[in-house]
Scaffold this active site. Structure first.
Site, PDB file in Angstrom:
ATOM      1  N   GLU A  91      -1.599  -8.528  -6.318  1.00 16.18           N
ATOM      2  CA  GLU A  91      -2.442  -8.696  -7.526  1.00 16.18           C
ATOM      3  C   GLU A  91      -1.647  -8.366  -8.782  1.00 16.18           C
ATOM      4  O   GLU A  91      -1.768  -9.017  -9.811  1.00 16.18           O
ATOM      5  CB  GLU A  91      -3.685  -7.811  -7.406  1.00 16.18           C
ATOM      6  CG  GLU A  91      -4.607  -8.290  -6.282  1.00 16.18           C
ATOM      7  CD  GLU A  91      -5.738  -7.346  -6.019  1.00 16.18           C
ATOM      8  OE1 GLU A  91      -5.481  -6.148  -5.746  1.00 16.18           O
ATOM      9  OE2 GLU A  91      -6.900  -7.780  -6.073  1.00 16.18           O
TER      10      GLU A  91
ATOM     11  N   GLU B  22      -6.864  -6.302   2.292  1.00 13.52           N
ATOM     12  CA  GLU B  22      -7.971  -5.378   2.007  1.00 13.52           C
ATOM     13  C   GLU B  22      -9.118  -5.508   2.997  1.00 13.52           C
ATOM     14  O   GLU B  22      -9.770  -4.537   3.348  1.00 13.52           O
ATOM     15  CB  GLU B  22      -8.493  -5.599   0.588  1.00 13.52           C
ATOM     16  CG  GLU B  22      -7.564  -5.141  -0.501  1.00 13.52           C
ATOM     17  CD  GLU B  22      -6.523  -6.184  -0.904  1.00 13.52           C
ATOM     18  OE1 GLU B  22      -6.283  -7.133  -0.136  1.00 13.52           O
ATOM     19  OE2 GLU B  22      -5.933  -6.025  -1.982  1.00 13.52           O
TER      20      GLU B  22
HETATM   21  N1  T1G Z   1      -0.773   3.105   0.562  1.00 13.55           N
HETATM   22  C1  T1G Z   1      -0.249   4.284   0.960  1.00 13.55           C
HETATM   23  N2  T1G Z   1       0.567   4.428   2.033  1.00 13.55           N
HETATM   24  C2  T1G Z   1       0.848   3.317   2.699  1.00 13.55           C
HETATM   25  C3  T1G Z   1       0.348   2.045   2.347  1.00 13.55           C
HETATM   26  C4  T1G Z   1      -0.491   1.965   1.207  1.00 13.55           C
HETATM   27  N3  T1G Z   1      -0.987   0.818   0.776  1.00 13.55           N
HETATM   28  N4  T1G Z   1       0.832   1.150   3.224  1.00 13.55           N
HETATM   29  C5  T1G Z   1       1.590   1.838   4.083  1.00 13.55           C
HETATM   30  N5  T1G Z   1       1.605   3.127   3.787  1.00 13.55           N
HETATM   31  C6  T1G Z   1       2.333   4.198   4.469  1.00 13.55           C
HETATM   32  C7  T1G Z   1       1.823   4.419   5.869  1.00 13.55           C
HETATM   33  O1  T1G Z   1       0.686   5.270   5.844  1.00 13.55           O
HETATM   34  C8  T1G Z   1       3.022   5.081   6.498  1.00 13.55           C
HETATM   35  O2  T1G Z   1       3.022   6.404   5.979  1.00 13.55           O
HETATM   36  C9  T1G Z   1       4.192   4.369   5.834  1.00 13.55           C
HETATM   37  O3  T1G Z   1       3.666   3.782   4.641  1.00 13.55           O
HETATM   38  C10 T1G Z   1       4.765   3.281   6.686  1.00 13.55           C
HETATM   39  O4  T1G Z   1       3.655   2.454   7.047  1.00 13.55           O
HETATM   40  C11 T1G Z   1      -6.999  -2.909  -5.432  1.00 13.55           C
HETATM   41  C12 T1G Z   1      -7.609  -1.561  -3.239  1.00 13.55           C
HETATM   42  C13 T1G Z   1       3.046  -2.144   4.103  1.00 13.55           C
HETATM   43  C14 T1G Z   1       3.217  -3.757   6.029  1.00 13.55           C
HETATM   44  O5  T1G Z   1      -3.606  -2.576   3.297  1.00 13.55           O
HETATM   45  O6  T1G Z   1       0.172  -3.183   6.135  1.00 13.55           O
HETATM   46  O7  T1G Z   1      -4.507  -2.748  -2.494  1.00 13.55           O
HETATM   47  O8  T1G Z   1       2.952   7.528   8.212  1.00 13.55           O
HETATM   48  O9  T1G Z   1       4.027   2.547   9.517  1.00 13.55           O
HETATM   49  O10 T1G Z   1       5.117  -0.968   9.823  1.00 13.55           O
HETATM   50  O11 T1G Z   1      -7.026  -4.810  -4.084  1.00 13.55           O
HETATM   51  O12 T1G Z   1       2.027  -0.259   6.095  1.00 13.55           O
HETATM   52  O13 T1G Z   1       5.100   7.267   6.955  1.00 13.55           O
HETATM   53  O14 T1G Z   1       3.319   8.838   6.094  1.00 13.55           O
HETATM   54  O15 T1G Z   1       2.606   0.709   8.475  1.00 13.55           O
HETATM   55  O16 T1G Z   1       6.799  -0.957   7.851  1.00 13.55           O
HETATM   56  C15 T1G Z   1      -3.916  -2.884   0.597  1.00 13.55           C
HETATM   57  C16 T1G Z   1      -1.289  -1.576   4.385  1.00 13.55           C
HETATM   58  C17 T1G Z   1      -4.336  -1.534   0.100  1.00 13.55           C
HETATM   59  C18 T1G Z   1      -1.245  -2.526   3.197  1.00 13.55           C
HETATM   60  C19 T1G Z   1       4.417  -1.573   6.096  1.00 13.55           C
HETATM   61  N6  T1G Z   1      -2.630  -2.769   1.272  1.00 13.55           N
HETATM   62  N7  T1G Z   1       0.041  -1.296   4.861  1.00 13.55           N
HETATM   63  O17 T1G Z   1       4.393  -1.595   7.509  1.00 13.55           O
HETATM   64  O18 T1G Z   1       5.113   0.780   8.051  1.00 13.55           O
HETATM   65  S1  T1G Z   1      -5.921  -1.665  -0.660  1.00 13.55           S
HETATM   66  C20 T1G Z   1      -2.601  -2.617   2.618  1.00 13.55           C
HETATM   67  C21 T1G Z   1       0.640  -2.141   5.759  1.00 13.55           C
HETATM   68  C22 T1G Z   1      -5.618  -2.465  -2.135  1.00 13.55           C
HETATM   69  C23 T1G Z   1      -6.463  -3.534  -4.180  1.00 13.55           C
HETATM   70  C24 T1G Z   1      -6.830  -2.792  -2.940  1.00 13.55           C
HETATM   71  C25 T1G Z   1       1.953  -1.648   6.282  1.00 13.55           C
HETATM   72  C26 T1G Z   1       3.164  -2.304   5.597  1.00 13.55           C
HETATM   73  P1  T1G Z   1       3.649   7.592   6.878  1.00 13.55           P
HETATM   74  P2  T1G Z   1       3.786   1.601   8.378  1.00 13.55           P
HETATM   75  P3  T1G Z   1       5.430  -0.715   8.380  1.00 13.55           P
END
Ligand code: T1G
Length: 699
Positions: free
Chosen positions: A105, A125
């Protein structure tokens, strides 16, 4: 600040730097806004580039910030995107590796976007029970087209940048860079080229229409309804994208905002966000530092080519790790190999696996009848008959032949891993790896840590679990570890409910309405009722005061073990899975009830659900007190990934928190009044009683 500002000649570069994935927490958002103000105020700066440090452009909003005051604190993400669009100078996003959720976004608020090939692009999301809340539902359809955008938003699935640039008429990416390494340079050159372009192109100004209009959205709603039974978000994603085609941009934004706020507070979204973090937290062990040196696991031996041994072997073959399988007789090996081939060929037939991949995996599999040939393996997993004498013989042999430093793992599901370790002279190398059947399908892996299991062995197996795509949860040593110890109480309550007036179908239907993949009786028929029977027989001698309904034993005495015998609590037609209620079984239950002098009573679905789920919760509280499980969220992960607990409830502990522990304890006190139940069991575990009294939660 977790966003750095630097000027290179006449180009300002803002670099998001909030490891691990540049989550857009307050400090990062503030850093972007400050950088933009600086760049616009600096006459020497002609254009601006935004990029991400480390392994992502940005993984989106900071999930760890949700529910905290800073999540909505200005500058919130919508305001930051507004700053980008209001910039007097061109803003170019230099995107690589991962651009997801709010990260995408943010990029959509830029005037231009350059992506490295192979970048993972998603609006995930919906997988958190939300929808894109910073303009994704309004901007993505404008640059990608309504249908491709809606598909991405409703599924939350990842698409590669190389694919997206091929979408006809797409304006998501202005170009692909040659590589991830060159994307920043190329974006800066691109920014220079566009420095004097006016007016600057804004995604919000693009048209957004679907030729079929209402007909298309009606079709989309019908499709979505089928796939999102317990989740409100997917259907609301359709509403938001439809608003993009029917309303002015700002009105569409208001529709998206309303829906986002509503979804943020739903139990479903809170459950999914809880599980997202819980799954990742499960792989962390408090007293094993993340940087603990691991043992190299380049080849694995599996003892036993039965159902479990074969399934376990497949996990490693799928991860490209060679496996040597040992059996006592050649025909057992041949049968094991044949089963593995059959499983792979079924996947090839369903186009889930390419023929060459299948052959490559089979080439990694070798067999032997001699323990001496295992001396090169880095790890061995024993999956032989569940009897301590057999385990002793096997582990004595393994101790004799395995090379020093090899990890010796047992797939035992009920036996004492400390006892098994004591059969060897190297208990520090022994660990339990409890796979769930079918071992090549079920994601859950209980890693059973013995008293003497070395820390580097724990670090090694937790990391190996990720490699073989398992969700690992650490368990201490007790009878049944975490999952099976809890499911035993769940099964006991199911039996009492039959004695008191329910039919198996009534209990199963109530639990499946709650969201369980299968009720307890269908699950028993699937797993095999003889397994529970064997455990109860042991209990009758070891713990004579533990109360059980006799119905399950009566069923097993008739040889009705479940699907494997074509009949259990239900009847089954060969080749089909539907559970057909059987009048004789119901009559047997009524007979038994009468013999106990019990007058059947009408039992509500709510009581069925509470007694079954809260029995898990109470046993889990004991498991937490005893340190068998390290944290409540680990127990949720065990139940979601190992026992079909509904994700929209977030697991038994999360569900209990949602209900309120005070209410859970009140219900238990009521159940303890029931003479046909087990009052002793329903004494709330001290931890549960304490948390309830203090108005606290498990998680
Ligand atoms: N926020 C905070 N921490 C995150 C994170 C995030 N969005 N995504 C991953 N982490 C942390 C995760 O907890 C772990 O932490 C580390 O990164 C490695 O993650 C307004 C409201 C990005 C593809 O849903 O799909 O945006 O355990 O083991 O396999 O519209 O993480 O090391 O402490 O999964 O390399 C939308 C979710 C949020 C993305 C990386 N975004 N993340 O995969 O590593 S809502 C998501 C993923 C939003 C807006 C709305 C995957 C990854 P720790 P990992 P990975």
């Amino acid at each position: 600040m977790t966003a750095q500002y630097q000027v290179h000649g006449d180009i300002a570069v803002i670099t998001l730097n909030n490891p691990p994935v540049n989550g857009l927490g307050l400090s990062t958002r503030q850093g972007i806004a400050d950088g933009m103000a600086q760049a616009n105020a600096d006459a020497a700066v002609k254009a601006i580039v935004i990029t991400g440090a480390g392994k992502a452009f940005s993984g989106g909003a900071d999930i760890k910030e949700f529910g905290k005051p800073t999540a909505l604190q200005e500058p919130n993400l919508i305001s930051v995107i507004g700053v980008l669009e209001a910039s007097g100078k061109p803003v170019v996003a230099a995107i690589h590796t991962v651009v997801m959720g709010g990260g995408l976004e943010l990029a959509l608020g830029c005037h231009y976007r350059i992506a490295a090939p192979g970048t993972s692009v998603a609006l995930p999301e919906v997988k958190l029970g939300l929808l894109p809340g910073a303009g994704g539902t309004q901007r993505l359809p404008r640059v990608l087209g309504v249908e491709p955008a809606l598909n991405m938003i409703v599924s939350g699935e990842t698409v590669k940048s190389d694919m997206l640039v091929m979408a006809p008429g797409q304006k998501l990416f202005d170009k692909l860079s040659a590589s991830a390494e060159s994307v920043l340079e190329e974006a800066m050159a691109f920014a220079r080229e566009k420095a004097d372009v006016r007016p600057l192109p804004l995604v919000r100004d693009l048209k957004c229409k679907h030729p079929l209009g209402d007909a298309y959205f009606q079709f989309a709603r019908n499709m979505v309804k089928g796939m999102s039974k317990n989740f409100p978000a997917p259907a609301l994603c359709v509403d938001a994208v439809e608003a993009a085609t029917k309303k002015k941009f700002d009105e569409g934004m208001a529709v998206e905002r309303d829906i986002f706020i509503k979804l943020m507070w739903t139990a479903e979204s809170k459950s999914l966000r809880h599980l997202f973090l819980a799954e990742r937290a499960a792989s962390k062990i408090a007293d094993v530092p993340a940087d603990t040196a691991q043992r190299a696991i380049n080849s694995v031996a599996v003892i036993g080519a039965g159902t479990m041994g074969g399934g376990i072997a497949m996990n490693f073959l799928n991860a490209g790790i060679p496996v040597k399988m040992l059996e006592m007789k050649q025909e057992a090996l041949d049968r094991g190999i044949a089963t593995i081939r059959k499983n792979y060929e079924a996947q090839v037939a369903k186009k889930k696996l390419k023929q060459d991949k299948y052959e490559q995996r089979m080439s990694l599999l070798s067999t032997t009848l001699s323990y001496d040939e295992l001396n090169t393996a880095d790890m061995v997993i024993e999956a032989v008959f569940e009897e301590i004498g057999v385990k002793e013989a096997v582990f004595k042999e393994l101790d004799r032949v395995m090379k020093p430093g090899a990890i010796l793992a047992s797939n035992t599901s009920t036996l004492d891993v400390n006892k098994i370790a004591a059969f060897t002279k190297r208990p520090e190398d022994v660990v339990g790896l409890h796979f769930f059947s079918p071992a090549n399908v079920m994601k859950l892996l209980e890693v059973v840590r013995g008293e003497k299991t070395a820390k580097d062995v724990m670090a090694t197996v937790m990391s190996l679990a990720k490699k073989i795509k398992k969700t690992a949860v650490v368990s201490g040593v007790c009878d049944g570890f975490i999952g099976n110890r809890m499911i035993e109480q769940y099964g006991r309550q199911g039996g009492f409910l039959l004695d008191e007036g329910c039919t198996p179908a009534q209990v199963d239907k109530a639990m499946e309405k709650f969201g369980m993949a299968m009720g307890p009786f269908r699950m028993g028929d699937l797993a095999g009722n003889d397994i529970g029977w064997a455990i109860r027989k042991r209990r009758y001698t070891e713990q004579p005061d533990m109360k059980y309904s006799k119905t399950a034993d009566l069923l097993c005495e008739k040889g009705r073990f479940g699907q494997k015998t074509g009949a259990g609590w239900y009847d089954y037609v060969p080749g089909k899975r539907d559970a057909i209620p059987n009048a004789e079984v119901v009559a047997m239950i009524e007979e038994h009830r009468k013999s106990l002098g019990i007058t059947p009573r009408k039992i509500s679905d709510e009581e069925i659900v509470q007694r079954l789920v809260f029995s898990l919760v109470n046993e889990a509280a004991h498991i937490l007190e005893e340190g068998i499980a390290a944290k409540a969220s680990d127990i949720d992960i065990v139940y979601i990934f190992g026992y079909g607990f509904p994700a929209h409830r977030g697991g038994p502990m999360n569900y209990a928190d949602e209900v309120g522990l005070f209410n859970v304890v009140q219900a238990m006190n009521r159940f303890a009044q029931n003479p046909l139940d087990d009052a002793k069991f329903w004494q709330p575990a001290p931890l549960l009683a304490k948390l309830a009294a203090e108005g606290k939660t498990f998680n």
